[in-house]
Write a protein that holds these residues in place. Structure first.
Motif, PDB file in Angstrom:
ATOM      1  N   ASN A 123      45.727  46.656  31.618  1.00 34.64           N
ATOM      2  CA  ASN A 123      46.592  47.330  30.653  1.00 34.64           C
ATOM      3  C   ASN A 123      45.706  48.314  29.895  1.00 34.64           C
ATOM      4  O   ASN A 123      44.936  47.908  29.038  1.00 34.64           O
ATOM      5  N   ASP A 124      45.795  49.584  30.228  1.00 35.83           N
ATOM      6  CA  ASP A 124      44.925  50.581  29.597  1.00 35.83           C
ATOM      7  C   ASP A 124      45.701  51.521  28.664  1.00 35.83           C
ATOM      8  O   ASP A 124      45.338  52.670  28.490  1.00 35.83           O
ATOM      9  N   ASN A 146      47.470  42.871  33.463  1.00 39.70           N
ATOM     10  CA  ASN A 146      48.893  42.800  33.765  1.00 39.70           C
ATOM     11  C   ASN A 146      49.127  41.684  34.781  1.00 39.70           C
ATOM     12  O   ASN A 146      48.186  41.249  35.462  1.00 39.70           O
ATOM     13  N   PRO A 147      50.357  41.218  34.915  1.00 37.68           N
ATOM     14  CA  PRO A 147      50.654  40.148  35.873  1.00 37.68           C
ATOM     15  C   PRO A 147      50.206  40.475  37.303  1.00 37.68           C
ATOM     16  O   PRO A 147      49.851  39.583  38.060  1.00 37.68           O
TER      17      PRO A 147
END
Length: 189
Positions: free
Chosen positions: A103-104, A97-98
Motif C-alpha cells: 500500500n503505497d 494489501n491482501p
C-alpha cells in the motif's frame, strides 16, 4: 507512541519509513501544536496571517488534474481534530494489501480523504471548515508549476529525498538542489 512506531516498522519496505515520518509529523502537531515544513520549501514571505487560532491549516496540492493536500507544509493547534484523524489512520494502516502488494498511498491523498469528512471539496480555492482551513495551491507552489504572486508563501521544490533513485539521477537532483539553495540565498528567488 513507541508501540505504534514498532507497528509501522513491521514492514521492511521503504513505504514503512515514509509512513513512519508521516505518523511522527501528525503526532507532533497533534500533541504539541505548531508548524511542520519540509526542508525543500523555499519561503518567499512571512505567513503569520494564516496561522490557525484553532484547528489545522494546509494547502491544496494540485498537479494537472490530481488533487491532494500539502503534506510538506502544514500547521495546527495542539489537539486539533484533523491531525488526530491522520494519526489514527496511520496507527491502523496496513502496508501490505491482501494480494501481497504494498500500500503505497502517499500522504497528500490520505489527507484529502480525511479532509472530505470535514467538508473539503476538490476545488483549488480557499476553503474554511470547522477545524480545517485549506488554501489554494499557489500559496505553496509545487516545484515552480505555478506563478509566484503576492499571495505565494513559498515554493515546494519536491526533492523527494525518500525515493530510491539511480546514482546519476541522485547526483543530478543534488546539483539542482544546491543550485536552488545558492540562487535563493543570493536573489531570494
Amino acid at each position: 507512541f513507541s508501540s505504534r512506531r514498532r507497528h509501522t516498522r513491521s514492514s521492511s519496505d521503504w513505504s514503512s519509513d515514509v509512513c513512519s515520518s508521516d505518523l511522527v509529523r501528525f503526532y507532533a502537531v497533534y500533541k504539541e501544536g505548531g508548524i511542520y515544513m519540509d526542508s525543500d520549501i523555499y519561503l518567499h514571505r512571512r505567513f503569520d496571517e494564516i496561522l490557525p487560532e484553532d484547528g489545522f491549516a494546509t494547502f491544496n496540492e494540485k498537479d494537472k488534474e490530481e488533487f491532494g493536500l500539502q503534506a510538506a507544509f502544514f500547521m495546527g493547534t495542539a489537539g486539533n481534530a484533523f491531525c488526530q484523524k491522520m494519526f489514527e489512520y496511520y496507527q491502523n494502516r496496513h502496508f501490505k494489501n491482501p494480494d501481497g502488494s504494498f500500500n503505497d498511498t502517499i500522504s497528500p491523498y490520505t489527507m484529502s480523504a480525511v479532509a472530505k469528512s470535514f467538508g473539503w471539496q476538490m476545488k483549488d480555492e480557499k476553503q474554511v471548515m470547522p477545524g480545517l482551513t485549506v488554501y489554494p495551491t499557489h500559496f505553496v507552489a509545487p516545484n515552480n508549476h505555478y506563478p509566484v504572486d503576492s499571495e505565494t508563501i513559498g515554493v515546494h521544490r519536491v526533492a523527494g529525498s525518500w525515493r530510491k533513485r539511480k546514482l546519476g539521477r541522485f547526483l543530478e537532483i543534488k546539483v539542482k538542489h544546491l543550485w536552488h539553495v545558492v540562487k535563493y540565498a543570493l536573489f531570494k528567488k
